[in-house]
Design a protein around this motif. Structure first.
Motif, PDB file in Angstrom:
ATOM      1  N   LEU A  79       0.764  -1.238   0.000  1.00  0.00           N
ATOM      2  CA  LEU A  79       0.000   0.000   0.000  1.00  0.00           C
ATOM      3  C   LEU A  79       0.806   1.305   0.000  1.00  0.00           C
ATOM      4  O   LEU A  79       0.347   2.292  -0.587  1.00  0.00           O
ATOM      5  N   PRO A  80       1.961   1.395   0.672  1.00  0.00           N
ATOM      6  CA  PRO A  80       2.566   2.719   0.855  1.00  0.00           C
ATOM      7  C   PRO A  80       2.700   3.573  -0.388  1.00  0.00           C
ATOM      8  O   PRO A  80       2.445   4.786  -0.332  1.00  0.00           O
ATOM      9  N   ASP A  81       3.107   3.018  -1.501  1.00  0.00           N
ATOM     10  CA  ASP A  81       3.250   3.853  -2.694  1.00  0.00           C
ATOM     11  C   ASP A  81       2.401   3.347  -3.861  1.00  0.00           C
ATOM     12  O   ASP A  81       2.666   3.662  -5.021  1.00  0.00           O
ATOM     13  N   SER A  82       1.377   2.563  -3.559  1.00  0.00           N
ATOM     14  CA  SER A  82       0.514   2.053  -4.627  1.00  0.00           C
ATOM     15  C   SER A  82      -0.188   3.195  -5.354  1.00  0.00           C
ATOM     16  O   SER A  82      -0.657   4.148  -4.725  1.00  0.00           O
ATOM     17  N   THR A  83      -0.267   3.096  -6.661  1.00  0.00           N
ATOM     18  CA  THR A  83      -0.956   4.112  -7.468  1.00  0.00           C
ATOM     19  C   THR A  83      -2.428   3.765  -7.671  1.00  0.00           C
ATOM     20  O   THR A  83      -3.122   4.436  -8.429  1.00  0.00           O
ATOM     21  N   LEU A  84      -2.907   2.726  -6.979  1.00  0.00           N
ATOM     22  CA  LEU A  84      -4.302   2.301  -7.104  1.00  0.00           C
ATOM     23  C   LEU A  84      -5.154   2.821  -5.940  1.00  0.00           C
ATOM     24  O   LEU A  84      -6.238   2.312  -5.690  1.00  0.00           O
ATOM     25  N   ILE A  85      -4.640   3.827  -5.245  1.00  0.00           N
ATOM     26  CA  ILE A  85      -5.328   4.384  -4.081  1.00  0.00           C
ATOM     27  C   ILE A  85      -5.547   5.878  -4.286  1.00  0.00           C
ATOM     28  O   ILE A  85      -4.669   6.574  -4.802  1.00  0.00           O
ATOM     29  N   THR A  86      -6.721   6.351  -3.902  1.00  0.00           N
ATOM     30  CA  THR A  86      -6.991   7.790  -3.939  1.00  0.00           C
ATOM     31  C   THR A  86      -7.117   8.304  -2.507  1.00  0.00           C
ATOM     32  O   THR A  86      -7.759   7.665  -1.663  1.00  0.00           O
ATOM     33  N   TYR A  87      -6.499   9.444  -2.257  1.00  0.00           N
ATOM     34  CA  TYR A  87      -6.500  10.037  -0.916  1.00  0.00           C
ATOM     35  C   TYR A  87      -7.188  11.394  -0.939  1.00  0.00           C
ATOM     36  O   TYR A  87      -7.261  12.061  -1.978  1.00  0.00           O
ATOM     37  N   ALA A  88      -7.650  11.805   0.242  1.00  0.00           N
ATOM     38  CA  ALA A  88      -8.201  13.149   0.403  1.00  0.00           C
ATOM     39  C   ALA A  88      -7.076  14.105   0.808  1.00  0.00           C
ATOM     40  O   ALA A  88      -6.100  13.694   1.454  1.00  0.00           O
ATOM     41  N   LYS A  89      -7.221  15.355   0.437  1.00  0.00           N
ATOM     42  CA  LYS A  89      -6.190  16.339   0.774  1.00  0.00           C
ATOM     43  C   LYS A  89      -6.008  16.448   2.283  1.00  0.00           C
ATOM     44  O   LYS A  89      -4.903  16.701   2.780  1.00  0.00           O
ATOM     45  N   SER A  90      -7.101  16.224   3.031  1.00  0.00           N
ATOM     46  CA  SER A  90      -7.039  16.333   4.493  1.00  0.00           C
ATOM     47  C   SER A  90      -6.237  15.201   5.136  1.00  0.00           C
ATOM     48  O   SER A  90      -5.916  15.263   6.330  1.00  0.00           O
ATOM     49  N   ASP A  91      -5.900  14.156   4.364  1.00  0.00           N
ATOM     50  CA  ASP A  91      -5.111  13.055   4.920  1.00  0.00           C
ATOM     51  C   ASP A  91      -3.688  13.504   5.238  1.00  0.00           C
ATOM     52  O   ASP A  91      -3.043  12.953   6.135  1.00  0.00           O
TER      53      ASP A  91
END
Length: 365
Positions: A79-91
């Motif tokens: 998971l740490p650098d997976s490009t299959l994840i979307t994050y929120a700016k607040s993370d």
């Protein structure tokens, strides 16, 4: 034909019949997964361990394992650098990162030279600006990895702080853990079943018993939120007699970590906490010190425990929703709800499929 539905499928059908069909009948899933979902899963697993063992070190091990490696669309993923994840700016919150986190971010394996020598914060801001301008899909692979690594590192630190906070703030308020991850089944007159898993049933320090759910959130929960939670009400209805429940509740772990910032002068050690002066305003030998502030933080989890009684009318309403969804699915009534396509900053994962006929951002399982 008898049906077997989960709470999440009923909720999805209630939101939009078309979305239910695309997910549960046609088998479409988004190529990417939200960081919030993966973070919540890792935290849930570790909190279950904490509740069962009362051992914070074991809970941290579980969190570390699950948040490093999990499944995205049934594929084991680092998971740490997976490009299959979307994050929120607040993370993202760079204040929480440790020196070893900055070292990971600057690792040469990413071969990212554009901001060489710049801070993590500068690189992150550049990547976020570029993402907003061209879209995440149009970043190059190293840019995607770096951006996601920065967000993952921040969430990782938040998770550890939340676990410590749960251990010190929540566990002392629990008199007894009656059950964790209990499976429930509700059956209607046609023998259709609604199934689910309860996070926990607790006896709190007030002597009352509640079906409870752990939640992570960026937004503040209303004090009456358990009394209109479809999921909690269903679980309360299914177990209230067996466990002699008094109500239902949420334990909310807020992603906005309390910083408890302090600052002291590097020259005279004057305490400048809460002051707005850019440099030390203390008087030393008749002159203004003017020394630089040294800022430190003592991060602390912001946790809220909310419990409510559940009115019979609320139970009846939620059960009616299950029956209506069940009937609609049996009758193949999958009408779209256009109001659910865009809700604030959240765009439905099937937006392009419905509005443009494109499934490039989806996979079919």
């Amino acid at each position: 034909m008898k049906q077997r539905l989960s709470h999440s499928s009923v909720r999805l059908y209630s939101q939009c019949g078309r979305k239910y069909k695309l997910r549960y009948i046609d088998g479409y899933r988004s190529v990417v997964t939200s960081g919030a979902l993966l973070f919540g899963s890792a935290l849930d697993n570790s909190l279950n361990t904490l509740l069962e063992t009362k051992d914070i070190s074991q809970a941290i091990k579980v969190f570390d394992k699950v948040f490093h490696f999990n499944f995205i669309n049934d594929v084991g993923t680092y998971l740490p650098d997976s490009t299959l994840i979307t994050y929120a700016k607040s993370d993202f919150d760079s204040d929480l990162l440790l020196p070893e986190d900055h070292k990971k971010f600057s690792d040469k394996q990413y071969e990212y030279a554009l901001h060489e020598g710049k801070s993590l914060e500068d690189t992150y801001e550049f990547l976020m600006s570029k993402k907003e301008e061209v879209g995440f899909a149009n970043l190059n692979d190293n840019e995607k990895k770096l951006l996601n690594l920065a967000n993952w590192l921040c969430l990782y630190r938040k998770g550890l702080i939340m676990l410590e906070g749960y251990n010190s703030k929540v566990l002392p308020k629990i008199k007894s853990v009656l059950t964790v991850q209990k499976q429930i089944e509700l059956e209607n007159q046609e023998q259709d079943k609604l199934v689910g898993y309860i996070d926990m049933i607790l006896e709190m320090d007030d002597g009352k018993r509640y079906v409870m759910d752990n939640k992570t959130s960026t937004k503040e929960y209303e004090l009456d939120s358990p009394s209109h939670s479809q999921q909690l009400i269903l679980y309360y209805h299914a177990t209230k007699e067996e466990y002699k429940l008094d109500g239902a509740g949420f334990i909310v772990l807020y992603k906005l970590i309390l910083k408890n910032k302090t600052k002291r002068c590097s020259v005279c050690s004057n305490d400048g906490t809460g002051k707005r002066h850019k440099s030390c305003d203390a008087e030393v030998n008749g002159k203004r010190c003017g020394g630089d502030w040294i800022e430190t933080i003592r991060p602390e989890a912001n946790i809220q425990i909310i419990t409510n009684t559940i009115p019979q009318a609320a139970e009846d309403l939620v059960l009616e929703t299950f029956d209506e969804a069940n009937l609609g699915i049996k009758n193949e009534a999958f009408s779209p709800n256009l109001q659910a396509c865009v809700q604030g900053p959240i765009i439905c994962e099937y937006y392009n499929k419905c509005w443009r006929g494109s499934d490039l951002d989806l996979i079919k399982k």
